[in-house]
Design an enzyme around this catalytic site. Structure first.
Site, PDB file in Angstrom:
ATOM      1  N   SER A  54       0.820  -1.214   0.000  1.00 31.33           N
ATOM      2  CA  SER A  54       0.000   0.000   0.000  1.00 31.33           C
ATOM      3  C   SER A  54       0.854   1.265   0.000  1.00 31.33           C
ATOM      4  CB  SER A  54      -0.942   0.012   1.204  1.00 31.33           C
ATOM      5  OG  SER A  54      -0.208   0.052   2.417  1.00 31.33           O
ATOM      6  N   LEU A  75      -6.616  -0.989 -21.935  1.00 32.98           N
ATOM      7  CA  LEU A  75      -6.015  -0.109 -20.936  1.00 32.98           C
ATOM      8  C   LEU A  75      -7.058   0.445 -19.961  1.00 32.98           C
ATOM      9  CD1 LEU A  75      -3.423   2.049 -22.915  1.00 32.98           C
ATOM     10  CD2 LEU A  75      -2.922   0.460 -21.058  1.00 32.98           C
ATOM     11  N   HIS A  78      -8.295  -0.875 -16.414  1.00 35.79           N
ATOM     12  CA  HIS A  78      -7.568  -0.715 -15.157  1.00 35.79           C
ATOM     13  C   HIS A  78      -8.198   0.448 -14.391  1.00 35.79           C
ATOM     14  CE1 HIS A  78      -4.501  -3.699 -16.047  1.00 35.79           C
ATOM     15  NE2 HIS A  78      -4.556  -3.256 -17.289  1.00 35.79           N
ATOM     16  N   ARG A  79      -9.124   0.135 -13.510  1.00 43.75           N
ATOM     17  CA  ARG A  79     -10.027   1.131 -12.926  1.00 43.75           C
ATOM     18  C   ARG A  79      -9.348   2.071 -11.946  1.00 43.75           C
ATOM     19  NH1 ARG A  79     -12.529  -3.732 -13.332  1.00 43.75           N
ATOM     20  NH2 ARG A  79     -14.411  -3.836 -14.624  1.00 43.75           N
ATOM     21  N   GLN A  85      -8.473  10.485 -23.382  1.00 41.13           N
ATOM     22  CA  GLN A  85      -8.249   9.861 -24.689  1.00 41.13           C
ATOM     23  C   GLN A  85      -8.758  10.724 -25.833  1.00 41.13           C
ATOM     24  OE1 GLN A  85      -9.893   5.900 -25.012  1.00 41.13           O
ATOM     25  NE2 GLN A  85      -8.868   5.495 -26.947  1.00 41.13           N
ATOM     26  N   HIS A 167       0.958  -3.621 -11.131  1.00 42.87           N
ATOM     27  CA  HIS A 167      -0.124  -4.557 -11.456  1.00 42.87           C
ATOM     28  C   HIS A 167      -0.372  -4.587 -12.965  1.00 42.87           C
ATOM     29  CE1 HIS A 167      -3.885  -6.738 -11.177  1.00 42.87           C
ATOM     30  NE2 HIS A 167      -4.514  -5.735 -11.772  1.00 42.87           N
ATOM     31  N   ARG A 172      -0.014  -7.105 -18.336  1.00 45.14           N
ATOM     32  CA  ARG A 172       0.100  -6.734 -19.748  1.00 45.14           C
ATOM     33  C   ARG A 172       1.443  -7.077 -20.386  1.00 45.14           C
ATOM     34  NH1 ARG A 172      -5.175  -6.689 -20.696  1.00 45.14           N
ATOM     35  NH2 ARG A 172      -6.284  -5.129 -19.462  1.00 45.14           N
TER      36      ARG A 172
END
Length: 206
Positions: A54, A75, A78-79, A85, A167, A172
């Site tokens: 954390s 992409l 990934h929240r 964009q 992550h 990816r």
């Protein structure tokens, strides 16, 4: 019609990112008195060993991706990241600032001269012509975009904290990830590892 390769650019990051993480983490143990000019790397390694992840959420890194829209769709899943964009609703690619043409991302898995490559190029040319013809016929950009393919070039800016980037790279850069995602993520992970080795240089980042 223009065809380009995918790419990434690190736009911004928390200054002294590794040191910031160390300063935040040492509050937990009240060991700020142990901070030295070169103590951050060892401290972050100990955080990783104890799975105290954390602390890696302090700070952020912002990256601009130039990729196809298929990659961008993955992409944005990934929240825990923030995204801005290029919009096909508002961008009119028949205008001069876009060169009056569409730009497509070259699929990394197609080789020059392959029949599949030629078929792909023909499909992109047809999509471009149809899109431009629809605009001439009175369709708005948000209406004409209905014929735009996944290979359309897009630009997307992604901001996330270091823990989320780790992550993202884990998912990816994996061999099971889409080839075009790996095409941008593996070099980007190497850039991160070179710039912030204590955070992204370990064996758990590949």
């Amino acid at each position: 019609m223009k065809i380009i390769s995918a790419s990434t650019e690190i736009l911004d990051a928390t200054p002294y990112l590794e040191q910031t993480i160390e300063e935040a983490g040492r509050v937990c143990y009240k060991s700020e008195d142990r901070i030295t000019e070169d103590s951050a790397a060892g401290f972050i390694e100990r955080l990783a060993a104890s799975e105290h992840e954390s602390v890696l959420e302090h700070g952020s890194i912002t990256v601009k991706f130039i990729c196809d829209r298929g990659v961008s769709h993955e992409l944005v899943r990934h929240r825990l990241a923030s995204f801005s964009q290029e919009s096909t609703r508002y961008c009119n690619y028949s205008k001069d600032k876009f060169g009056n043409e569409l730009t497509f991302i070259r699929p990394c898995f197609f080789k020059e001269g392959w029949e599949a490559t030629i078929l792909w190029q023909d499909a992109m040319a047809n999509a471009e012509q149809t899109y431009l013809d629809m605009l001439k016929a009175g369709a708005s950009p948000q209406e004409a975009r209905s014929v735009l393919p996944n290979s359309l070039k897009t630009e997307i800016v992604v901001t996330a904290n270091p823990r989320e980037w780790k992550h993202i790279f884990k998912l990816r850069c994996a061999t099971a990830a889409h080839p075009q995602m790996r095409e941008v993520m593996i070099p980007l992970q190497a850039k991160f590892a070179a710039r912030w080795p204590a955070i992204f240089g370990g064996s758990d980042n590949a």
